[in-house]
Design a protein around this motif. Structure first.
Motif, PDB file in Angstrom:
ATOM      1  N   ALA A 249       4.493  16.973 -30.416  1.00  0.00           N
ATOM      2  CA  ALA A 249       5.107  16.694 -29.126  1.00  0.00           C
ATOM      3  C   ALA A 249       4.220  15.797 -28.260  1.00  0.00           C
ATOM      4  N   PRO A 250       4.772  14.701 -27.747  1.00  0.00           N
ATOM      5  CA  PRO A 250       3.984  13.820 -26.873  1.00  0.00           C
ATOM      6  C   PRO A 250       3.785  14.426 -25.490  1.00  0.00           C
ATOM      7  N   VAL A 251       2.663  14.100 -24.870  1.00  0.00           N
ATOM      8  CA  VAL A 251       2.358  14.567 -23.517  1.00  0.00           C
ATOM      9  C   VAL A 251       2.170  13.346 -22.629  1.00  0.00           C
ATOM     10  N   LYS A 252       2.979  13.272 -21.578  1.00  0.00           N
ATOM     11  CA  LYS A 252       2.894  12.137 -20.651  1.00  0.00           C
ATOM     12  C   LYS A 252       2.885  12.647 -19.214  1.00  0.00           C
ATOM     13  N   ASP A 253       3.408  11.830 -18.313  1.00  0.00           N
ATOM     14  CA  ASP A 253       3.305  12.113 -16.882  1.00  0.00           C
ATOM     15  C   ASP A 253       4.124  13.309 -16.412  1.00  0.00           C
TER      16      ASP A 253
ATOM     17  N   HIS B 288       3.712  16.087 -17.555  1.00  0.00           N
ATOM     18  CA  HIS B 288       2.637  17.092 -17.499  1.00  0.00           C
ATOM     19  C   HIS B 288       1.359  16.323 -17.167  1.00  0.00           C
ATOM     20  N   LYS B 289       1.321  15.817 -15.960  1.00  0.00           N
ATOM     21  CA  LYS B 289       0.296  14.845 -15.566  1.00  0.00           C
ATOM     22  C   LYS B 289      -1.118  15.375 -15.721  1.00  0.00           C
ATOM     23  N   ASP B 290      -1.379  16.590 -15.233  1.00  0.00           N
ATOM     24  CA  ASP B 290      -2.733  17.142 -15.306  1.00  0.00           C
ATOM     25  C   ASP B 290      -3.182  17.311 -16.753  1.00  0.00           C
ATOM     26  N   PHE B 291      -2.269  17.812 -17.581  1.00  0.00           N
ATOM     27  CA  PHE B 291      -2.586  18.007 -18.999  1.00  0.00           C
ATOM     28  C   PHE B 291      -2.859  16.659 -19.667  1.00  0.00           C
ATOM     29  N   ALA B 292      -2.028  15.669 -19.358  1.00  0.00           N
ATOM     30  CA  ALA B 292      -2.215  14.336 -19.923  1.00  0.00           C
ATOM     31  C   ALA B 292      -3.570  13.753 -19.531  1.00  0.00           C
ATOM     32  N   GLU B 293      -3.965  13.978 -18.293  1.00  0.00           N
ATOM     33  CA  GLU B 293      -5.254  13.480 -17.825  1.00  0.00           C
ATOM     34  C   GLU B 293      -6.406  14.181 -18.547  1.00  0.00           C
ATOM     35  N   GLU B 294      -6.244  15.484 -18.791  1.00  0.00           N
ATOM     36  CA  GLU B 294      -7.271  16.228 -19.531  1.00  0.00           C
ATOM     37  C   GLU B 294      -7.427  15.664 -20.938  1.00  0.00           C
TER      38      GLU B 294
ATOM     39  N   PHE C 204      -0.776  13.884 -27.913  1.00  0.00           N
ATOM     40  CA  PHE C 204       0.154  14.810 -28.555  1.00  0.00           C
ATOM     41  C   PHE C 204      -0.433  16.211 -28.646  1.00  0.00           C
ATOM     42  N   ILE C 205       0.477  17.174 -28.747  1.00  0.00           N
ATOM     43  CA  ILE C 205       0.111  18.541 -29.102  1.00  0.00           C
ATOM     44  C   ILE C 205       0.909  18.923 -30.336  1.00  0.00           C
ATOM     45  N   SER C 206       0.349  19.820 -31.143  1.00  0.00           N
ATOM     46  CA  SER C 206       1.047  20.194 -32.376  1.00  0.00           C
ATOM     47  C   SER C 206       0.599  21.574 -32.840  1.00  0.00           C
ATOM     48  N   ASP C 207       1.435  22.194 -33.660  1.00  0.00           N
ATOM     49  CA  ASP C 207       1.065  23.457 -34.297  1.00  0.00           C
ATOM     50  C   ASP C 207       0.591  23.209 -35.724  1.00  0.00           C
TER      51      ASP C 207
ATOM     52  N   ALA D 160       8.628  12.467 -24.638  1.00  0.00           N
ATOM     53  CA  ALA D 160       7.838  13.349 -23.762  1.00  0.00           C
ATOM     54  C   ALA D 160       8.698  14.167 -22.810  1.00  0.00           C
ATOM     55  N   LEU D 161       9.887  13.672 -22.479  1.00  0.00           N
ATOM     56  CA  LEU D 161      10.782  14.412 -21.582  1.00  0.00           C
ATOM     57  C   LEU D 161      11.059  15.817 -22.106  1.00  0.00           C
ATOM     58  N   ASN D 162      11.139  15.946 -23.432  1.00  0.00           N
ATOM     59  CA  ASN D 162      11.501  17.231 -24.030  1.00  0.00           C
ATOM     60  C   ASN D 162      10.310  18.071 -24.449  1.00  0.00           C
ATOM     61  N   THR D 163       9.110  17.653 -24.074  1.00  0.00           N
ATOM     62  CA  THR D 163       7.942  18.511 -24.286  1.00  0.00           C
ATOM     63  C   THR D 163       7.943  19.563 -23.195  1.00  0.00           C
TER      64      THR D 163
END
Length: 416
Positions: free
Chosen positions: A239-243, A245-251, A321-324, A219-222
């Motif tokens: 790409a993993p989403v963690k803290d 990008h806290k707001d995005f992770a919460e969404e 996660f996010i992905s294309d 997640a560091l490199n997202t």
């Protein structure tokens, strides 16, 4: 006529090789230990030698071959290499260009520290892909193709920091791009500290052809710049989403904990037994992204996902996660996510536990970097051949150390 794959030709272009050879089937069969030795000597222009030619008794290429053979044979330190040369003196003098006998250990230290890491990595990659046959794409259904999966992560050699009379030699931090298909490190960038991984990620990827490659990392490199580079260079990302990008992770957490939305996702599940526990992973991906705040900053974003891990039917972990990649390829996305950890389990663990990287101290920073590259090359070679022994990487190195002259020939004869 056996042809080199398009992927390897692109890999060659990345390394800026002027000429690229193809081999007939019978020529490929003849690639053995002597081919390795001859190839290294024939490409002496790759590794720059800055020493005064009038005082040079042993070439850079000879010293590199000695270090490779020693490291394959369970030698982890310069002292080990010195003992290896003494024990196998007759074989080395017969096989290599050693008109003046074997070099001193101080000469080996000095020469290894003199080599430019990028030049060394280039040569090691060329050797590896001369031996290794092309492999099929990871996935291709005619509409969507995954040529390979590259896992990116950094590692710190914790024992490499040392105080010297000339000052502090800092820990070596290496960020690597690891090919899942070939079980091989393709590129390494050395950084000042692990926190410097973020700007290093696009720089590392810029040295690789990433077309139709899925890139995965922690997640560091997202980061926006990393995602943008991957998308603009026709790669794919999961790409993993963690803290960070806290707001995005919460969404994402709120979204995937809503049963109504969860029912609309594409789902894939897998089960396995681990440590006397029943584990299940449920993968949920969906193309519903219009609601995401600032979604345009994630270039190429097509789907979002959640992985729920259960141990003995109890939820133990959730990841987002996010992905294309389209939601319909959830099974392939799941395969990518599982292989994110390959770089830890099949590279970093071996460097620490088998090659004892954390215990290796060198007074010169470039020496540590080059030893790191040689370790990764040796690990890649052993991983391609350990099936002939049906033994672990550590055991193969032990076997080589006990019967080097015979087994080293067998190792390179088995590479196809």
């Amino acid at each position: 006529m056996s042809r080199i794959s398009k992927e390897l030709i692109e890999f060659k272009n990345m390394l800026e090789i002027d000429d690229y050879e193809t081999y007939k089937d019978e020529e490929i069969e003849s690639l053995n230990l002597d081919f390795l030795i001859d190839y290294v000597y024939e490409n002496e222009f790759i590794l720059e030698d800055v020493r005064h030619c009038g005082y040079t008794l042993h070439s850079v290429e000879t010293i590199l071959l000695i270090v490779i053979f020693a490291m394959l044979s369970n030698c982890n330190t310069y002292k080990d290499i010195e003992l290896f040369m003494k024990v196998h003196y007759d074989w080395l003098v017969n096989k290599l260009r050693l008109d003046f006998g074997v070099p001193s250990i101080s000469t080996i230290r000095r020469v290894v520290s003199m080599i430019k890491p990028l030049e060394l990595e280039k040569l090691c990659n060329e050797i590896f892909f001369k031996y290794i046959s092309e492999k099929d794409d990871v996935f291709d259904d005619g509409k969507f193709k995954i040529v390979d999966i590259y896992s990116l992560d950094g590692k710190t050699a914790n024992g490499s920091e040392i105080n010297t009379s000339k000052g502090l030699v800092k820990k070596v931090n290496a960020m690597s791009a690891y090919s899942i298909k070939y079980s091989k490190t393709l590129a390494t960038e050395f950084i000042e500290a692990k926190t410097n991984e973020i700007p290093t990620c696009p720089k590392l990827l810029s040295r690789l052809n990433i077309k139709d490659i899925v890139i995965t990392f922690d997640a560091l490199n997202t980061q926006e710049k990393t995602i943008k580079y991957i998308y603009e260079n026709k790669g794919h990302y999961v790409a993993p989403v963690k803290d960070n990008h806290k707001d995005f992770a919460e969404e994402l957490k709120t979204y995937f904990n809503d049963k109504e939305f969860l029912q609309k996702t594409c789902k894939f599940s897998e089960k396995e037994k681990s440590h006397n526990q029943q584990e299940r992973r449920d993968y949920f991906f969906i193309n519903d992204i219009d609601w995401i705040t600032n979604k345009e900053k994630w270039k190429g974003l097509k789907s979002i996902g959640c992985v729920k891990k259960y141990i003995n039917n109890k939820l133990s972990e959730e990841r987002y996660f996010i992905s294309d990649i389209d939601q319909s390829y959830v099974k392939q996305i799941a395969y990518v996510i599982r292989n994110e950890w390959q770089i830890e389990n099949n590279l970093h663990w071996y460097l620490d536990s088998v090659f004892k990287e954390d215990n290796n101290k060198s007074y010169i920073n470039e020496s540590q970097k080059n030893l790191n590259i040689i370790r990764k090359f040796c690990l890649g070679i052993i991983k391609q051949t350990k099936h002939i022994y049906n033994q672990s990487v550590n055991s193969v190195r032990q076997i080589l150390s006990m019967a080097f002259e015979k087994q080293i020939e067998r190792i390179f004869d088995s590479l196809r």
